[in-house]
Design a protein around this motif. Structure first.
Motif, short mmCIF file in Angstrom:
data_model
loop_
_atom_site.label_atom_id
_atom_site.label_comp_id
_atom_site.label_asym_id
_atom_site.label_seq_id
_atom_site.Cartn_x
_atom_site.Cartn_y
_atom_site.Cartn_z
N ARG A 287 0.84 -1.30 0.10
CA ARG A 287 -0.09 -0.02 -0.14
C ARG A 287 1.03 1.23 0.05
O ARG A 287 1.73 1.21 0.78
N VAL A 288 0.51 2.29 -0.70
CA VAL A 288 1.24 3.45 -0.90
C VAL A 288 0.49 4.73 -0.80
O VAL A 288 -0.67 4.80 -1.23
N GLN A 289 0.54 5.72 0.08
CA GLN A 289 0.12 6.92 0.52
C GLN A 289 0.81 7.84 -0.22
O GLN A 289 2.18 8.03 0.13
N VAL A 290 0.48 8.85 -1.06
CA VAL A 290 1.43 9.69 -1.62
C VAL A 290 0.76 11.21 -1.85
O VAL A 290 -0.47 11.19 -2.08
N GLU A 291 1.50 12.19 -1.32
CA GLU A 291 0.86 13.78 -1.93
C GLU A 291 1.56 13.97 -3.08
O GLU A 291 2.74 13.85 -3.05
N PHE A 292 0.86 14.41 -3.83
CA PHE A 292 1.61 15.10 -5.17
C PHE A 292 1.12 16.50 -5.49
O PHE A 292 0.06 16.69 -5.31
N ALA A 293 1.94 17.05 -6.32
CA ALA A 293 1.35 18.30 -7.04
C ALA A 293 1.37 17.92 -8.54
O ALA A 293 1.73 17.15 -9.19
N TRP A 294 0.19 18.61 -9.22
CA TRP A 294 -0.47 18.22 -10.24
C TRP A 294 -0.58 19.47 -11.01
O TRP A 294 -1.53 20.37 -10.64
N HIS A 295 0.44 20.00 -12.05
CA HIS A 295 0.16 21.19 -12.64
C HIS A 295 -0.72 20.71 -14.03
O HIS A 295 -0.33 20.04 -14.68
N VAL A 296 -1.95 21.64 -13.93
CA VAL A 296 -2.82 20.99 -14.99
C VAL A 296 -3.05 22.35 -15.90
O VAL A 296 -3.32 23.38 -15.33
N ARG A 297 -2.91 22.16 -17.26
CA ARG A 297 -3.16 23.29 -18.29
C ARG A 297 -4.40 22.67 -19.21
O ARG A 297 -4.15 21.86 -19.98
N GLN A 298 -5.58 23.45 -19.11
CA GLN A 298 -6.70 23.06 -19.72
C GLN A 298 -6.92 23.96 -20.78
O GLN A 298 -7.04 25.34 -20.89
N LEU A 299 -6.65 23.50 -22.33
CA LEU A 299 -6.88 24.37 -23.41
C LEU A 299 -8.13 24.45 -23.74
O LEU A 299 -8.85 23.28 -23.92
N TYR A 300 -8.93 25.58 -23.97
CA TYR A 300 -10.42 25.29 -24.44
C TYR A 300 -10.71 26.63 -25.17
O TYR A 300 -9.95 27.72 -25.56
N ARG A 301 -11.90 26.41 -26.04
CA ARG A 301 -12.37 27.45 -26.97
C ARG A 301 -13.76 27.84 -26.73
O ARG A 301 -14.52 27.16 -26.22
N LEU A 302 -13.74 29.29 -26.58
CA LEU A 302 -14.87 29.95 -26.27
C LEU A 302 -15.19 31.11 -27.29
O LEU A 302 -14.62 31.85 -27.47
N HIS A 303 -16.26 30.85 -28.00
CA HIS A 303 -16.91 31.78 -28.99
C HIS A 303 -15.57 31.70 -30.16
O HIS A 303 -15.40 33.01 -30.36
N GLY A 304 -14.88 30.79 -30.51
CA GLY A 304 -13.83 31.23 -31.59
C GLY A 304 -12.39 31.66 -30.82
O GLY A 304 -11.63 31.93 -31.73
N THR A 305 -12.24 32.05 -29.41
CA THR A 305 -11.18 32.12 -28.83
C THR A 305 -10.60 31.38 -28.01
O THR A 305 -11.33 30.72 -27.29
N ASP A 306 -9.35 31.10 -28.34
CA ASP A 306 -8.62 29.93 -27.55
C ASP A 306 -8.14 30.28 -26.55
O ASP A 306 -7.43 31.47 -26.19
N LEU A 307 -8.32 29.94 -25.19
CA LEU A 307 -7.93 30.42 -24.03
C LEU A 307 -7.01 29.07 -23.20
O LEU A 307 -7.43 28.08 -23.75
N VAL A 308 -6.49 29.31 -21.96
CA VAL A 308 -5.85 28.59 -21.28
C VAL A 308 -5.96 28.57 -19.73
O VAL A 308 -5.96 29.81 -19.34
N LYS A 309 -6.41 27.86 -19.01
CA LYS A 309 -6.72 27.85 -17.66
C LYS A 309 -5.74 26.95 -16.95
O LYS A 309 -5.57 25.80 -17.50
#
Length: 322
Positions: A76-98
């Motif tokens: 069994r392993v318990q782990v704490e981790f950092a997760w850097h997430v980049r969500q690329l999305y399109r809104l009304h023809g505009t490309d954005l990143v969260k």
């Protein structure tokens, strides 16, 4: 035998793919039991629904997973981790990143020749409670006034508010800490205060922590409640007084980059979180940067937050400066 680190990466990759295509059933075979990680999965699904409600489409998700520390014992392993997430999305023809830096905890257990998820927990979004002071070399040099009151060597004049400078600071430090200031476990309001200060809002000093708006870095750092506690900053902004001269707005559409949003997640009258507007989307709605769960270009309403409840209340403030 599959390494648990590979399982962690594969699980996060599967979640990232689910955000794109909505096939959340792909996570079920990865669990030790059918409902493993169900609470976290519901939160991720709510995040995806938020995009759909805005009329946005997630086009790609990229992520980097970094284990921070872990405990291995008897399969069994318990782990704490950092997760850097980049969500690329399109809104009304505009490309954005969260972008978000999520800190999470996971437990996995060995089954057969591989690993399965036992549970996964999200990190909270909240207000300041603990200070983590860095090495003394990282602090601003201090000067003493005649009254013995320490002041930062960097002094801002009261020449109005430079929202562009506040936004630039929010972009520079959204996922890191400026070593010139203390960094807190729950850092949201400390970060917003730094942004406002970078935009030219002058510190309003007092010998009492319950008065003014100030930060004195150094080996014996101290700060006002309004600098680092979400509800205290909310009360200062609501007052309309110095040094921000904030004006409360009725709706998020009325905000512009450099303005501030306060969050009362439970709707009980106590505000627990603070963000700064850094952009507007194609629907003229704010996108915000924040600390604690470090976030960049996050949609303003925080429906994707672990702290979100249906009773959430918001306070919208336009910052004028002195």
């Amino acid at each position: 035998m599959e390494d648990w680190l590979n399982f962690l990466q594969n699980y996060c990759n599967a979640v990232q793919q689910c955000w794109v295509d909505g096939r959340w059933e792909r996570l079920q075979p990865l669990g030790a039991v059918p409902d493993a990680g169900a609470r976290q999965r519901e939160l991720w699904m709510r995040e995806q629904e938020q995009y759909l409600d805005r009329g946005a489409e997630i086009t790609a998700v990229q992520g980097d997973v970094v284990p921070l520390y872990w405990l291995e014992s008897n399969g069994r392993v318990q782990v704490e981790f950092a997760w850097h997430v980049r969500q690329l999305y399109r809104l009304h023809g505009t490309d954005l990143v969260k972008e978000t830096r999520r800190q999470q905890r996971m437990a996995v257990i060995r089954q057969g020749t591989g690993w399965k998820l036992d549970w996964i927990e999200p990190s909270p979004d909240g207000e300041m409670n603990t200070a983590v002071l860095n090495d003394s070399d990282a602090w601003l040099e201090m000067n003493e006034t005649e009254e013995g009151m320490p002041l930062p060597s960097l002094v801002h004049g009261s020449k109005g508010y430079r929202a562009d400078q506040a936004v630039a600071y929010a972009e520079q430090y959204w996922n890191s800490a400026n070593p010139a200031f203390p960094h807190f476990t729950d850092d949201c309001t400390n970060f917003i205060s730094q942004c406002l200060y970078a935009g030219g809002i002058p510190m309003l000093f007092s010998r009492e922590k319950g008065r003014g708006w100030w930060m004195r870095p150094g080996k014996s750092a101290s700060w006002s409640y309004s600098w680092a506690v979400a509800h205290s900053l909310y009360l200062l902004l609501k007052s309309g007084g110095p040094p921000m001269r904030a004006v409360q707005k009725r709706s998020p559409e009325q905000l512009v980059p450099g303005d501030v949003i306060c969050y009362d997640f439970d709707g009980d009258g106590r505000f627990q979180h603070t963000t700064i507007v850094v952009a507007k989307d194609a629907n003229h709605m704010p996108l915000v940067n924040a600390h604690t769960t470090n976030s960049r270009m996050r949609y303003w309403n925080y429906r994707d937050s672990t702290a979100y409840t249906p009773n959430i209340r918001y306070a919208f403030f336009h910052i004028q400066g002195m």
